[in-house]
Design a protein around this motif. Structure first.
Motif, PDB file in Angstrom:
ATOM      1  N   ARG A   1       0.836  -1.212   0.000  1.00 20.84           N
ATOM      2  CA  ARG A   1       0.000   0.000   0.000  1.00 20.84           C
ATOM      3  C   ARG A   1       0.868   1.258   0.000  1.00 20.84           C
ATOM      4  NH1 ARG A   1      -5.167   0.847   1.426  1.00 20.84           N
ATOM      5  NH2 ARG A   1      -5.395  -1.207   2.376  1.00 20.84           N
ATOM      6  N   LYS A   2       1.862   1.270   0.872  1.00 18.04           N
ATOM      7  CA  LYS A   2       2.740   2.445   0.996  1.00 18.04           C
ATOM      8  C   LYS A   2       3.535   2.674  -0.296  1.00 18.04           C
ATOM      9  CE  LYS A   2       6.371   4.365   3.888  1.00 18.04           C
ATOM     10  NZ  LYS A   2       7.323   4.126   4.943  1.00 18.04           N
ATOM     11  N   THR A   3       4.065   1.598  -0.874  1.00 17.66           N
ATOM     12  CA  THR A   3       4.841   1.702  -2.112  1.00 17.66           C
ATOM     13  C   THR A   3       3.988   2.295  -3.226  1.00 17.66           C
ATOM     14  OG1 THR A   3       6.241  -0.174  -1.523  1.00 17.66           O
ATOM     15  CG2 THR A   3       6.122   0.394  -3.862  1.00 17.66           C
ATOM     16  N   ILE A   4       2.775   1.774  -3.386  1.00 21.44           N
ATOM     17  CA  ILE A   4       1.902   2.264  -4.450  1.00 21.44           C
ATOM     18  C   ILE A   4       1.505   3.714  -4.189  1.00 21.44           C
ATOM     19  CG2 ILE A   4      -0.347   1.988  -5.586  1.00 21.44           C
ATOM     20  CD1 ILE A   4      -0.054  -1.061  -4.945  1.00 21.44           C
ATOM     21  N   ALA A   5       1.114   4.036  -2.969  1.00 18.74           N
ATOM     22  CA  ALA A   5       0.686   5.398  -2.637  1.00 18.74           C
ATOM     23  C   ALA A   5       1.793   6.415  -2.885  1.00 18.74           C
ATOM     24  CB  ALA A   5       0.207   5.464  -1.188  1.00 18.74           C
ATOM     25  N   GLU A   6       3.043   6.027  -2.608  1.00 17.81           N
ATOM     26  CA  GLU A   6       4.170   6.935  -2.854  1.00 17.81           C
ATOM     27  C   GLU A   6       4.416   7.137  -4.345  1.00 17.81           C
ATOM     28  OE1 GLU A   6       7.484   5.238  -0.745  1.00 17.81           O
ATOM     29  OE2 GLU A   6       6.783   6.003   1.191  1.00 17.81           O
ATOM     30  N   ARG A   7       4.265   6.065  -5.124  1.00 21.90           N
ATOM     31  CA  ARG A   7       4.569   6.116  -6.556  1.00 21.90           C
ATOM     32  C   ARG A   7       3.397   6.593  -7.413  1.00 21.90           C
ATOM     33  NH1 ARG A   7       8.429   2.558  -8.490  1.00 21.90           N
ATOM     34  NH2 ARG A   7       8.281   3.873 -10.338  1.00 21.90           N
ATOM     35  N   VAL A   8       2.184   6.418  -6.903  1.00 23.50           N
ATOM     36  CA  VAL A   8       0.980   6.794  -7.664  1.00 23.50           C
ATOM     37  C   VAL A   8       0.090   7.656  -6.763  1.00 23.50           C
ATOM     38  CG1 VAL A   8      -0.933   5.933  -9.062  1.00 23.50           C
ATOM     39  CG2 VAL A   8       1.127   4.534  -8.822  1.00 23.50           C
ATOM     40  N   PRO A   9       0.351   8.958  -6.705  1.00 25.56           N
ATOM     41  CA  PRO A   9      -0.447   9.839  -5.844  1.00 25.56           C
ATOM     42  C   PRO A   9      -1.907   9.890  -6.284  1.00 25.56           C
ATOM     43  CG  PRO A   9       1.528  10.960  -6.671  1.00 25.56           C
ATOM     44  CD  PRO A   9       1.417   9.666  -7.408  1.00 25.56           C
ATOM     45  N   GLY A  10      -2.788  10.091  -5.303  1.00 27.77           N
ATOM     46  CA  GLY A  10      -4.202  10.253  -5.605  1.00 27.77           C
ATOM     47  C   GLY A  10      -5.017   8.984  -5.591  1.00 27.77           C
ATOM     48  N   CYS A  11      -4.433   7.883  -5.150  1.00 33.28           N
ATOM     49  CA  CYS A  11      -5.183   6.631  -5.064  1.00 33.28           C
ATOM     50  C   CYS A  11      -6.172   6.700  -3.902  1.00 33.28           C
ATOM     51  CB  CYS A  11      -4.239   5.455  -4.816  1.00 33.28           C
ATOM     52  SG  CYS A  11      -3.174   5.072  -6.200  1.00 33.28           S
ATOM     53  N   LYS A  12      -7.215   5.900  -4.011  1.00 34.73           N
ATOM     54  CA  LYS A  12      -8.149   5.735  -2.905  1.00 34.73           C
ATOM     55  C   LYS A  12      -7.725   4.486  -2.134  1.00 34.73           C
ATOM     56  CE  LYS A  12     -11.906   7.880  -5.447  1.00 34.73           C
ATOM     57  NZ  LYS A  12     -13.223   7.686  -6.073  1.00 34.73           N
ATOM     58  N   HIS A  13      -8.231   4.350  -0.912  1.00 34.07           N
ATOM     59  CA  HIS A  13      -7.827   3.241  -0.045  1.00 34.07           C
ATOM     60  C   HIS A  13      -9.035   2.583   0.596  1.00 34.07           C
ATOM     61  CE1 HIS A  13      -3.499   4.417   0.022  1.00 34.07           C
ATOM     62  NE2 HIS A  13      -4.030   5.586  -0.270  1.00 34.07           N
ATOM     63  N   ALA A  14      -9.061   1.256   0.579  1.00 40.17           N
ATOM     64  CA  ALA A  14     -10.069   0.472   1.297  1.00 40.17           C
ATOM     65  C   ALA A  14      -9.322  -0.391   2.313  1.00 40.17           C
ATOM     66  CB  ALA A  14     -10.865  -0.408   0.336  1.00 40.17           C
ATOM     67  N   PHE A  15      -9.891  -0.486   3.501  1.00 41.47           N
ATOM     68  CA  PHE A  15      -9.249  -1.224   4.582  1.00 41.47           C
ATOM     69  C   PHE A  15     -10.169  -2.307   5.109  1.00 41.47           C
ATOM     70  CE2 PHE A  15      -7.401   2.997   4.574  1.00 41.47           C
ATOM     71  CZ  PHE A  15      -6.044   2.730   4.631  1.00 41.47           C
ATOM     72  N   LEU A  16      -9.589  -3.445   5.408  1.00 38.39           N
ATOM     73  CA  LEU A  16     -10.305  -4.579   5.964  1.00 38.39           C
ATOM     74  C   LEU A  16      -9.763  -4.825   7.367  1.00 38.39           C
ATOM     75  CD1 LEU A  16     -12.356  -6.622   4.790  1.00 38.39           C
ATOM     76  CD2 LEU A  16     -10.429  -8.026   4.109  1.00 38.39           C
ATOM     77  N   PRO A  17     -10.629  -4.862   8.389  1.00 35.63           N
ATOM     78  CA  PRO A  17     -10.131  -5.184   9.730  1.00 35.63           C
ATOM     79  C   PRO A  17      -9.516  -6.581   9.742  1.00 35.63           C
ATOM     80  CG  PRO A  17     -12.382  -4.345   9.819  1.00 35.63           C
ATOM     81  CD  PRO A  17     -12.057  -4.583   8.379  1.00 35.63           C
ATOM     82  N   LYS A  18      -8.437  -6.744  10.500  1.00 36.52           N
ATOM     83  CA  LYS A  18      -7.720  -8.015  10.527  1.00 36.52           C
ATOM     84  C   LYS A  18      -8.629  -9.198  10.872  1.00 36.52           C
ATOM     85  CE  LYS A  18      -3.110  -9.484  11.620  1.00 36.52           C
ATOM     86  NZ  LYS A  18      -1.837  -9.026  12.138  1.00 36.52           N
TER      87      LYS A  18
END
Length: 187
Positions: A65-82
């Motif tokens: 997630r961090k790698t993509i967010a740094e390289r591709v700004p403006g992405c949306k994020h969905a989170f799943l509780p563990k």
């Protein structure tokens, strides 16, 4: 439920789980060693339709997630509780183990990175709330992440996510109040 954006997942089993829950296209990273070609496909997808990063709630998933967010700004994020992503045998964690309902819920609460960061919430707020340091900090961060639908984080990541997704001070304190009330009820 049809999703306009392209969902970035880790692997083929995640794609199968996503497509059981919603109508959507996916891009698979095939693990944490994301190739330049995959980054370019994600950039193109983001330009054309938008991207939702939906990785496993574990260390490798957060790294992706961090790698993509740094390289591709403006992405949306969905989170799943563990706990929603545990295998039935309890040996694995991943999107592929989540129920249709859990995936749909996560995709209903997608966060978009803010173009401009406001610093409504400070590190001092997190320390005062017992979210950094102290015996209950980890459990509180975990529950707060569930309530706000931003995933589990350590203290430093929590601060960054609160800012990145522009969680208001009001929403933060409302969620914190719920966490503290639940603690009190469980005593």
């Amino acid at each position: 439920m049809k999703i306009k954006e392209i969902i970035v997942v880790e692997g083929r089993d995640d794609t199968v789980a996503i497509q059981r829950a919603v109508t959507a296209d996916t891009i698979e990273t095939n693990g944490s060693a994301i190739t330049e070609e995959t980054i370019e496909r994600i950039k193109l997808a983001n330009e054309k339709r938008g991207v939702i990063i939906f990785t496993d709630p574990d260390f490798p998933g957060e790294k992706i997630r961090k790698t993509i967010a740094e390289r591709v700004p403006g992405c949306k994020h969905a989170f799943l509780p563990k706990q929603e992503a545990l295998s039935k045998k309890g040996r694995g964690v991943g999107v592929e183990y989540a129920s249709v309902e859990a995936i749909q819920q996560a995709l209903r609460h997608v966060y978009e990175e803010a173009a401009e960061w406001r610093e409504d919430i400070t590190l001092d707020d997190l320390i005062a709330a017992g979210l950094i340091g102290g015996p209950l900090a980890k459990a509180r961060r975990q529950r707060l992440g569930q309530i706000l639908k931003i995933g589990y984080t350590n203290g430093k990541q929590l601060y960054k996510r609160l800012l990145m997704f522009q969680i208001s001070k009001e929403a933060f304190y409302h969620a914190l109040e719920q966490v503290l009330q639940e603690e009190k009820n469980n005593e």
